[in-house]
Design a protein around this motif. Structure first.
Motif, PDB file in Angstrom:
ATOM      1  N   ALA A  86      11.920 -82.131  42.459  1.00 25.71           N
ATOM      2  CA  ALA A  86      11.101 -80.961  42.770  1.00 25.71           C
ATOM      3  C   ALA A  86      12.011 -79.748  42.897  1.00 25.71           C
ATOM      4  O   ALA A  86      13.230 -79.874  43.033  1.00 25.71           O
ATOM      5  N   LEU A  87      11.410 -78.576  42.855  1.00 27.11           N
ATOM      6  CA  LEU A  87      12.146 -77.353  43.164  1.00 27.11           C
ATOM      7  C   LEU A  87      12.324 -77.246  44.668  1.00 27.11           C
ATOM      8  O   LEU A  87      11.485 -77.731  45.432  1.00 27.11           O
ATOM      9  N   PRO A  88      13.389 -76.605  45.138  1.00 26.09           N
ATOM     10  CA  PRO A  88      13.533 -76.377  46.579  1.00 26.09           C
ATOM     11  C   PRO A  88      12.401 -75.506  47.104  1.00 26.09           C
ATOM     12  O   PRO A  88      11.902 -74.624  46.402  1.00 26.09           O
ATOM     13  N   GLY A  89      12.007 -75.742  48.345  1.00 28.35           N
ATOM     14  CA  GLY A  89      10.957 -74.926  48.939  1.00 28.35           C
ATOM     15  C   GLY A  89      10.433 -75.559  50.214  1.00 28.35           C
ATOM     16  O   GLY A  89      10.866 -76.640  50.621  1.00 28.35           O
ATOM     17  N   GLY A  90       9.494 -74.865  50.829  1.00 26.21           N
ATOM     18  CA  GLY A  90       8.920 -75.378  52.063  1.00 26.21           C
ATOM     19  C   GLY A  90       7.965 -74.372  52.677  1.00 26.21           C
ATOM     20  O   GLY A  90       7.705 -73.307  52.116  1.00 26.21           O
ATOM     21  N   PHE A  91       7.461 -74.721  53.856  1.00 20.35           N
ATOM     22  CA  PHE A  91       6.455 -73.908  54.520  1.00 20.35           C
ATOM     23  C   PHE A  91       7.080 -72.755  55.297  1.00 20.35           C
ATOM     24  O   PHE A  91       8.194 -72.869  55.819  1.00 20.35           O
ATOM     25  N   LEU A  92       6.335 -71.652  55.378  1.00 20.62           N
ATOM     26  CA  LEU A  92       6.745 -70.527  56.209  1.00 20.62           C
ATOM     27  C   LEU A  92       6.620 -70.889  57.683  1.00 20.62           C
ATOM     28  O   LEU A  92       5.717 -71.636  58.074  1.00 20.62           O
ATOM     29  N   ARG A  93       7.502 -70.317  58.476  1.00 22.31           N
ATOM     30  CA  ARG A  93       7.419 -70.445  59.922  1.00 22.31           C
ATOM     31  C   ARG A  93       6.707 -69.224  60.498  1.00 22.31           C
ATOM     32  O   ARG A  93       6.626 -68.172  59.863  1.00 22.31           O
ATOM     33  N   ASP A  94       6.217 -69.359  61.722  1.00 23.58           N
ATOM     34  CA  ASP A  94       5.543 -68.241  62.374  1.00 23.58           C
ATOM     35  C   ASP A  94       6.474 -67.038  62.455  1.00 23.58           C
ATOM     36  O   ASP A  94       7.635 -67.160  62.871  1.00 23.58           O
ATOM     37  N   GLY A  95       5.963 -65.881  62.051  1.00 20.16           N
ATOM     38  CA  GLY A  95       6.729 -64.649  62.144  1.00 20.16           C
ATOM     39  C   GLY A  95       7.801 -64.484  61.092  1.00 20.16           C
ATOM     40  O   GLY A  95       8.591 -63.538  61.172  1.00 20.16           O
ATOM     41  N   GLU A  96       7.840 -65.366  60.109  1.00 24.86           N
ATOM     42  CA  GLU A  96       8.898 -65.329  59.094  1.00 24.86           C
ATOM     43  C   GLU A  96       8.407 -64.633  57.829  1.00 24.86           C
ATOM     44  O   GLU A  96       7.288 -64.859  57.361  1.00 24.86           O
ATOM     45  N   GLY A  97       9.246 -63.770  57.261  1.00 22.30           N
ATOM     46  CA  GLY A  97       8.930 -63.122  56.002  1.00 22.30           C
ATOM     47  C   GLY A  97       9.125 -64.068  54.828  1.00 22.30           C
ATOM     48  O   GLY A  97       9.827 -65.079  54.927  1.00 22.30           O
ATOM     49  N   LEU A  98       8.530 -63.736  53.699  1.00 19.31           N
ATOM     50  CA  LEU A  98       8.611 -64.596  52.520  1.00 19.31           C
ATOM     51  C   LEU A  98      10.036 -64.746  52.016  1.00 19.31           C
ATOM     52  O   LEU A  98      10.509 -65.858  51.757  1.00 19.31           O
ATOM     53  N   ARG A  99      10.735 -63.634  51.868  1.00 23.93           N
ATOM     54  CA  ARG A  99      12.111 -63.709  51.377  1.00 23.93           C
ATOM     55  C   ARG A  99      13.005 -64.473  52.350  1.00 23.93           C
ATOM     56  O   ARG A  99      13.841 -65.278  51.935  1.00 23.93           O
ATOM     57  N   ASP A 100      12.828 -64.220  53.638  1.00 23.68           N
ATOM     58  CA  ASP A 100      13.617 -64.950  54.642  1.00 23.68           C
ATOM     59  C   ASP A 100      13.360 -66.446  54.552  1.00 23.68           C
ATOM     60  O   ASP A 100      14.278 -67.260  54.693  1.00 23.68           O
ATOM     61  N   ALA A 101      12.099 -66.816  54.318  1.00 22.20           N
ATOM     62  CA  ALA A 101      11.778 -68.232  54.186  1.00 22.20           C
ATOM     63  C   ALA A 101      12.436 -68.831  52.954  1.00 22.20           C
ATOM     64  O   ALA A 101      12.930 -69.969  52.990  1.00 22.20           O
ATOM     65  N   ALA A 102      12.458 -68.080  51.852  1.00 21.41           N
ATOM     66  CA  ALA A 102      13.093 -68.569  50.630  1.00 21.41           C
ATOM     67  C   ALA A 102      14.586 -68.798  50.845  1.00 21.41           C
ATOM     68  O   ALA A 102      15.136 -69.826  50.434  1.00 21.41           O
ATOM     69  N   VAL A 103      15.252 -67.861  51.502  1.00 23.12           N
ATOM     70  CA  VAL A 103      16.682 -67.997  51.761  1.00 23.12           C
ATOM     71  C   VAL A 103      16.949 -69.167  52.700  1.00 23.12           C
ATOM     72  O   VAL A 103      17.894 -69.948  52.499  1.00 23.12           O
ATOM     73  N   ARG A 104      16.113 -69.314  53.731  1.00 18.88           N
ATOM     74  CA  ARG A 104      16.294 -70.420  54.677  1.00 18.88           C
ATOM     75  C   ARG A 104      16.103 -71.767  54.003  1.00 18.88           C
ATOM     76  O   ARG A 104      16.903 -72.697  54.193  1.00 18.88           O
TER      77      ARG A 104
END
Length: 225
Positions: free
Chosen positions: A35-53
């Motif tokens: 699969a491609l890397p990825g996952g769910f957003l956390r509360d209060g997290e921006g989209l780009r920040d979630a992608a980097v995390r």
């Protein structure tokens, strides 16, 4: 309940091939499948920040300095067997990066050629990867994205190789060099040269100040003669 996720199609040129970063899933659904890397957003997290995390957690790579742009939104009702999940997909482009280290819910992580990954990915990640590759090919025509595949200093030959690998076709060296040098702000000379063991020294360049190409470098006008 609707959940929001991010997925990353990460492209690089390795071993003279266009490759993408994939993980082997360590959890259900699709346990063990690529699969491609990825996952769910956390509360209060921006989209780009979630992608980097997610990139850091699943592969050990630092995405803060990668070229990262939103690719599209994927939200078919049956795309995830766990329930209704809408994913914002990102295209990431980088020079040849280290071998990733798996973490989080990834059993393993690796760079693989696009041809080997396509058709085998979990969820709707084949669709995302196909869109990412075509988006990158088009962006090479109209923007300076090709320099994101290169290191801090590169030759025009290095840059041409990026185009050839991403487009999957040979280019005429003289025609390509002329088009690159005539596109204002595409690249800048460093004043240094790379001296190979054999052959002539080659001038080194770095990324220029422009982000769009004027004139564009079109696939139809750079073919090998």
């Amino acid at each position: 309940m609707l959940r929001l996720a991010v997925d990353l199609a990460i492209l690089t040129v390795r071993e003279n091939a266009l490759q993408t970063l994939v993980i082997a899933r360590g959890k259900e659904p699709f346990l063990g499948q690529l699969a491609l890397p990825g996952g769910f957003l956390r509360d209060g997290e921006g989209l780009r920040d979630a992608a980097v995390r997610e990139l850091s957690e699943e592969t050990g790579l630092d995405g803060r300095n990668l070229h990262l742009e939103q690719l599209g939104t994927y939200g078919e009702p049956d795309r995830d067997p766990r329930g209704r999940v809408v994913s914002v997909a990102y295209l990431a482009v980088a020079p040849d990066l280290p071998v990733p280290e798996a973490g989080s819910d990834a059993a393993s992580a690796a760079w693989v050629p696009i041809a080997e990954a396509s058709g085998w990915l979990a969820f709707d990640h084949d669709e995302i990867l196909t869109a990412a590759v075509e988006h990158a090919r088009t962006r090479l025509e109209f923007t300076t994205l090709a320099t994101a595949f290169c290191g801090p200093a590169f030759t025009i030959g290095d840059l041409r190789n990026v185009y050839e690998v991403v487009w999957g076709r040979p280019l005429d060296p003289r025609n390509f060099s002329r088009k690159v040098l005539s596109s204002s702000g595409f690249i800048e000379a460093t004043g240094q040269r790379r001296v190979p063991p054999l052959g002539r020294p080659a001038a080194l360049y770095r990324r220029g100040t422009q982000r769009t190409l004027n004139p564009p470098i079109l696939r139809s006008s750079t073919a090998q003669s």
